[in-house]
Design an enzyme around this catalytic site. Sequence first.
Site, PDB file in Angstrom:
ATOM      1  N   GLU A  62      -6.166  -7.942   6.223  1.00 41.97           N
ATOM      2  CA  GLU A  62      -5.802  -6.530   6.077  1.00 41.97           C
ATOM      3  C   GLU A  62      -5.358  -5.930   7.404  1.00 41.97           C
ATOM      4  O   GLU A  62      -6.049  -6.096   8.420  1.00 41.97           O
ATOM      5  CB  GLU A  62      -7.006  -5.714   5.568  1.00 41.97           C
ATOM      6  CG  GLU A  62      -7.605  -6.167   4.276  1.00 41.97           C
ATOM      7  CD  GLU A  62      -8.819  -5.325   3.904  1.00 41.97           C
ATOM      8  OE1 GLU A  62      -8.783  -4.089   4.094  1.00 41.97           O
ATOM      9  OE2 GLU A  62      -9.808  -5.899   3.431  1.00 41.97           O
ATOM     10  N   SER A  63      -4.243  -5.191   7.380  1.00 41.09           N
ATOM     11  CA  SER A  63      -3.813  -4.335   8.475  1.00 41.09           C
ATOM     12  C   SER A  63      -3.057  -5.066   9.583  1.00 41.09           C
ATOM     13  O   SER A  63      -3.094  -6.294   9.683  1.00 41.09           O
ATOM     14  CB  SER A  63      -5.003  -3.578   9.117  1.00 41.09           C
ATOM     15  OG  SER A  63      -5.725  -2.854   8.150  1.00 41.09           O
ATOM     16  N   GLU A 110       0.803  -1.228   0.000  1.00 44.81           N
ATOM     17  CA  GLU A 110       0.000   0.000   0.000  1.00 44.81           C
ATOM     18  C   GLU A 110       0.838   1.282   0.000  1.00 44.81           C
ATOM     19  O   GLU A 110       1.879   1.345   0.666  1.00 44.81           O
ATOM     20  CB  GLU A 110      -0.916   0.011   1.224  1.00 44.81           C
ATOM     21  CG  GLU A 110      -1.961   1.132   1.228  1.00 44.81           C
ATOM     22  CD  GLU A 110      -3.174   0.771   2.031  1.00 44.81           C
ATOM     23  OE1 GLU A 110      -3.172   1.042   3.253  1.00 44.81           O
ATOM     24  OE2 GLU A 110      -4.114   0.188   1.456  1.00 44.81           O
ATOM     25  N   LYS A 154      -7.771   2.725  -3.164  1.00 41.39           N
ATOM     26  CA  LYS A 154      -8.212   2.585  -1.766  1.00 41.39           C
ATOM     27  C   LYS A 154      -8.869   3.890  -1.352  1.00 41.39           C
ATOM     28  O   LYS A 154      -8.208   4.917  -1.175  1.00 41.39           O
ATOM     29  CB  LYS A 154      -6.988   2.286  -0.915  1.00 41.39           C
ATOM     30  CG  LYS A 154      -7.291   1.983   0.511  1.00 41.39           C
ATOM     31  CD  LYS A 154      -8.062   0.714   0.678  1.00 41.39           C
ATOM     32  CE  LYS A 154      -7.327  -0.431   1.297  1.00 41.39           C
ATOM     33  NZ  LYS A 154      -6.473  -0.136   2.400  1.00 41.39           N
ATOM     34  N   LYS A 162       0.513   4.748   1.401  1.00 38.52           N
ATOM     35  CA  LYS A 162      -0.293   5.420   2.422  1.00 38.52           C
ATOM     36  C   LYS A 162       0.608   6.391   3.198  1.00 38.52           C
ATOM     37  O   LYS A 162       1.518   5.955   3.899  1.00 38.52           O
ATOM     38  CB  LYS A 162      -0.908   4.388   3.351  1.00 38.52           C
ATOM     39  CG  LYS A 162      -1.678   4.964   4.528  1.00 38.52           C
ATOM     40  CD  LYS A 162      -2.565   3.962   5.213  1.00 38.52           C
ATOM     41  CE  LYS A 162      -1.870   3.029   6.140  1.00 38.52           C
ATOM     42  NZ  LYS A 162      -2.838   2.272   7.000  1.00 38.52           N
ATOM     43  N   GLU A 190     -14.593  -5.387   1.851  1.00 35.73           N
ATOM     44  CA  GLU A 190     -13.965  -5.414   3.170  1.00 35.73           C
ATOM     45  C   GLU A 190     -14.974  -5.528   4.307  1.00 35.73           C
ATOM     46  O   GLU A 190     -15.939  -4.782   4.362  1.00 35.73           O
ATOM     47  CB  GLU A 190     -13.143  -4.147   3.359  1.00 35.73           C
ATOM     48  CG  GLU A 190     -12.584  -3.988   4.770  1.00 35.73           C
ATOM     49  CD  GLU A 190     -11.714  -2.770   4.898  1.00 35.73           C
ATOM     50  OE1 GLU A 190     -10.786  -2.627   4.088  1.00 35.73           O
ATOM     51  OE2 GLU A 190     -11.970  -1.958   5.798  1.00 35.73           O
ATOM     52  N   ASN A 226     -10.581  -6.789   7.682  1.00 31.50           N
ATOM     53  CA  ASN A 226      -9.720  -5.743   8.219  1.00 31.50           C
ATOM     54  C   ASN A 226      -9.649  -5.924   9.724  1.00 31.50           C
ATOM     55  O   ASN A 226     -10.683  -5.828  10.406  1.00 31.50           O
ATOM     56  CB  ASN A 226     -10.278  -4.359   7.865  1.00 31.50           C
ATOM     57  CG  ASN A 226      -9.267  -3.247   8.180  1.00 31.50           C
ATOM     58  OD1 ASN A 226      -8.217  -3.506   8.767  1.00 31.50           O
ATOM     59  ND2 ASN A 226      -9.590  -2.040   7.775  1.00 31.50           N
TER      60      ASN A 226
END
Length: 278
Positions: A233-234, A71, A133, A73, A182, A203
Amino acid sequence: MNTETPASAAGTGTVLDGIIAGVREDLQARRAEVPLAELRARVADVPLALDGLAALRGGRDDAAGVRIISEVKRSSPSKGSLAEIPDPAELARAYQAGGASAVSVLTERRRFAGSLADLDAVRAAVDLPVLRKDFMVDEYQFLEARAHGADLVLLIVAALDDTRLRDFLALTHELGMEALVEAHTEEEISRAVDVGARIVGVNVRNLKTLDVDVAHYGTMARHLPDDVVRIAESGVDGPDVVADYASRGADAVLVGEALVRDGDPAAALGRFRAASRS
Ligand SMILES: O=P(O)(O)OC[C@@H](O)[C@@H](O)c1c[nH]c2ccccc12
């Protein structure tokens, strides 16, 4: 100038609602600049989308290791500024060199310091599937995503009712793109599957409270049907979390902060994928 729309202004007080209120304001300004009809014309001139589904499928059984969605970000509501990223194209090329299967680009301005210019730069830099995103709440944003070369978009179940989720998934496919749908809860996973999501992400960050619990993927994984592409995710702060997600059946892992903060993201990606090899 504080350009953020306080969550309370949205009336329900969650972080997610505050972000969406700001997204809608920024969207109106862009719409005044580029009318929907012009955007549709631009979409007709863009090369067809790459196959994001094929790029992410199969990681859970791949001896080469889980897929990584890397990603771009700069900032986040939970952590504030993460990295300057003066040249998103250079970062994306490092991701590609490190073996990323797709690149995710934050385009939300107020809380993530992203932009469509970032999407353009990444699109021009890599021949990997690129995910826009953002907090997708209006048809216009899907046309924007395609016009700027995105192959995938994010659909946040918590932000959409079933009608809009279904309509936006259909629109995504009509435009030749794929959606990462998501979820955070079992109920949201069920809603994603019910509307026909082919790629379902869990997520581990609760977008309403910003709490992060990497164990949450394992708790939710058993609710993911076998025939969807599964994304964790994350929360990745190192190879061990990637290995844990992979051991619990993720096809791909979405990593932002750990990569944008690493001085050598290509090497970091190599460690992440090696750690996940069965
Ligand atoms: O920086 P992290 O903890 O590696 O997380 C990356 C990605 O999962 C996260 O940015 C994200 C996942 N879903 C989102 C929805 C909106 C904004 C951001 C996100």
